[in-house]
Design an enzyme around this catalytic site. Sequence first.
Site, PDB file in Angstrom:
ATOM      1  N   VAL A  17      13.233  45.321  54.853  1.00 24.21           N
ATOM      2  CA  VAL A  17      13.695  44.052  55.417  1.00 24.21           C
ATOM      3  C   VAL A  17      14.922  43.548  54.671  1.00 24.21           C
ATOM      4  O   VAL A  17      15.916  43.133  55.272  1.00 24.21           O
ATOM      5  CB  VAL A  17      12.574  42.994  55.379  1.00 24.21           C
ATOM      6  CG1 VAL A  17      13.079  41.661  55.933  1.00 24.21           C
ATOM      7  CG2 VAL A  17      11.366  43.472  56.170  1.00 24.21           C
ATOM      8  N   ALA A  46      19.224  41.256  43.920  1.00 21.32           N
ATOM      9  CA  ALA A  46      18.436  41.677  42.766  1.00 21.32           C
ATOM     10  C   ALA A  46      17.420  42.729  43.184  1.00 21.32           C
ATOM     11  O   ALA A  46      16.672  42.538  44.150  1.00 21.32           O
ATOM     12  CB  ALA A  46      17.720  40.479  42.154  1.00 21.32           C
ATOM     13  N   GLU A 130       9.331  31.591  58.196  1.00 24.27           N
ATOM     14  CA  GLU A 130       9.025  32.041  59.556  1.00 24.27           C
ATOM     15  C   GLU A 130       8.538  33.484  59.604  1.00 24.27           C
ATOM     16  O   GLU A 130       7.662  33.836  60.397  1.00 24.27           O
ATOM     17  CB  GLU A 130      10.264  31.896  60.447  1.00 24.27           C
ATOM     18  CG  GLU A 130      10.037  32.209  61.912  1.00 24.27           C
ATOM     19  CD  GLU A 130       9.081  31.235  62.576  1.00 24.27           C
ATOM     20  OE1 GLU A 130       7.926  31.636  62.845  1.00 24.27           O
ATOM     21  OE2 GLU A 130       9.477  30.078  62.817  1.00 24.27           O
ATOM     22  N   ILE A 137       8.067  37.014  65.578  1.00 24.62           N
ATOM     23  CA  ILE A 137       7.606  35.974  66.498  1.00 24.62           C
ATOM     24  C   ILE A 137       7.863  34.591  65.902  1.00 24.62           C
ATOM     25  O   ILE A 137       7.428  34.306  64.781  1.00 24.62           O
ATOM     26  CB  ILE A 137       6.103  36.118  66.790  1.00 24.62           C
ATOM     27  CG1 ILE A 137       5.813  37.466  67.435  1.00 24.62           C
ATOM     28  CG2 ILE A 137       5.615  34.984  67.682  1.00 24.62           C
ATOM     29  CD1 ILE A 137       4.347  37.745  67.624  1.00 24.62           C
ATOM     30  N   GLY A 188       4.339  55.696  60.386  1.00 20.14           N
ATOM     31  CA  GLY A 188       4.839  54.629  59.539  1.00 20.14           C
ATOM     32  C   GLY A 188       4.278  53.257  59.858  1.00 20.14           C
ATOM     33  O   GLY A 188       4.666  52.263  59.245  1.00 20.14           O
ATOM     34  N   GLU A 191       0.250  52.170  55.928  1.00 25.58           N
ATOM     35  CA  GLU A 191       0.590  52.689  54.610  1.00 25.58           C
ATOM     36  C   GLU A 191      -0.336  53.848  54.253  1.00 25.58           C
ATOM     37  O   GLU A 191      -1.376  54.075  54.891  1.00 25.58           O
ATOM     38  CB  GLU A 191       0.433  51.583  53.551  1.00 25.58           C
ATOM     39  CG  GLU A 191       1.290  50.354  53.801  1.00 25.58           C
ATOM     40  CD  GLU A 191       2.765  50.607  53.541  1.00 25.58           C
ATOM     41  OE1 GLU A 191       3.087  51.606  52.864  1.00 25.58           O
ATOM     42  OE2 GLU A 191       3.596  49.816  54.019  1.00 25.58           O
ATOM     43  N   ASP A 202      -4.398  41.465  55.226  1.00 25.27           N
ATOM     44  CA  ASP A 202      -3.097  41.002  55.701  1.00 25.27           C
ATOM     45  C   ASP A 202      -3.264  39.882  56.731  1.00 25.27           C
ATOM     46  O   ASP A 202      -2.604  38.844  56.658  1.00 25.27           O
ATOM     47  CB  ASP A 202      -2.330  42.182  56.312  1.00 25.27           C
ATOM     48  CG  ASP A 202      -1.004  41.774  56.944  1.00 25.27           C
ATOM     49  OD1 ASP A 202      -0.011  41.656  56.211  1.00 25.27           O
ATOM     50  OD2 ASP A 202      -0.981  41.563  58.177  1.00 25.27           O
ATOM     51  N   LYS A 206      -2.201  35.636  56.657  1.00 25.40           N
ATOM     52  CA  LYS A 206      -1.453  34.960  57.717  1.00 25.40           C
ATOM     53  C   LYS A 206      -2.271  33.830  58.332  1.00 25.40           C
ATOM     54  O   LYS A 206      -1.731  32.776  58.670  1.00 25.40           O
ATOM     55  CB  LYS A 206      -1.034  35.983  58.774  1.00 25.40           C
ATOM     56  CG  LYS A 206      -0.054  37.031  58.249  1.00 25.40           C
ATOM     57  CD  LYS A 206       0.153  38.162  59.226  1.00 25.40           C
ATOM     58  CE  LYS A 206       1.127  39.194  58.677  1.00 25.40           C
ATOM     59  NZ  LYS A 206       1.277  40.365  59.565  1.00 25.40           N
ATOM     60  N   GLY A 320       8.623  45.486  61.241  1.00 22.28           N
ATOM     61  CA  GLY A 320       9.868  46.219  61.397  1.00 22.28           C
ATOM     62  C   GLY A 320      10.995  45.538  60.666  1.00 22.28           C
ATOM     63  O   GLY A 320      11.083  44.308  60.660  1.00 22.28           O
TER      64      GLY A 320
END
Length: 450
Positions: A17, A46, A130, A137, A188, A191, A202, A206, A320
């Site tokens: 990202v 960094a 976001e 989204i 992909g 993991e 995960d 969220k 992505g």
Amino acid sequence: MTDYRRLRVALLGAGAVGSQVADLLRKHADELADRAGAALDLVGIAVRNLDAPRDADLPQELFTTDPEALLVGSDIVIELMGGIEPARTNILQALNAGADVVTANKALLATHGPEIFDAADQVGASVYYEAAAAGAIPIIRPLRDSLAGDRVKRIMGIVNGTTNYILDRMDREGSEFADVLADAQSLGYAEADPTADIEGYDAAQKAAILASLAFHTAVPLDAVHREGITKIDKQMMDAARHAGFVIKLLAVCERLEGAPRYPAEPAAEVTADGEAISVRVYPALVPRDHPLASVHGANNAVFVEAEAAGSLMFYGAGAGGVQTASAVLGDVVSAARRHIAGGVGVGESTRANLPVVPIGRVTTSYQITLEVDDRPGVLATVAGILSEGRVSIATVEQTIVAEPNGDAGRARIVIGTHRAVEQDLSDTVDRLASSGVVDRVVSVLRVEGD
């Protein structure tokens, strides 16, 4: 290009990202300046390893291994390192230096969100996130801004692309869990260690973020009930399809009003008028005519129910590099506009401070699958146990299970229930399991969206 005011932007992290964010900041500098009202100067990136391969071709002179040096004098700091430390320390340093922060770090916000938001409030800065809840989204901004004048009643979402990809293929192709997981890893989507996805960690992070924002309440991660998808098999998928459902891993954030209270529960578990919230993640049965049932592949979707606005659905890519970078850059533009306009940043509201109740307080309907001896009286005994446990039967379907030698000695009973309190249902299933007439409790799945 117009002579804009220039804002210094520091980037922490250059993975999938981060590299895309840096590349887009440079490629679309003029367009972003037009939208933000300020030129966004990327002053440095960094990273931990200067020689690591990147997903974008970026000037080597931008890279440094000293994040603290970048924070001094920066107007906007983008944190895309992931993990808890040093991300937490760097974000607090950036806020204390007067910078606004943009982050996609769901794990950090789910565990240290109140500390970070409080630090921002102390200096009048803002934190934008976001990309932390559902990838590309746009859901954070609608909850925080568009629905600020409304009262959110419920959020139900598919917020993990890996698990949706797995369950979708199992449903549509009849594939086994292990086979699809292996494919997801090779593509992909998952993991090498898929635990965070398939065990629901995960999605739980969220869910904590979404619930905190929607209900103006600090929701600690350990208050989120979490179950993964590793027990979902082909037989469960077939039974769901036959009954008109699809199985999805859902994050459910719900406002409970006047919910039943058990005598042993302390009064602090509800407000004076019986109001509380429930936050949970688990695989659930979704009716095939519900909008969430049509979310395929690795996509995400969040379904919001509000008092005035009614039902809203947000759909799109949940992961992505480029897709998540889009959400990050949207936050960067918002932060730049705030700098140009001036004034104090808008903090996160926890004024409601609603109690988060355990899963036992939730009311929903269920599908219970049992294996029993195929003999007279068994179904009547099962029905009696359910009735004694305050669980009302809506549907029953029985099929014969052939023994290895071809004899039909056992039956599989699939029971659909009316809405019941989770604690009642759990206690009743325990009694069924020890009743002597049930060989095996095959599965218990909750029904959502009915």
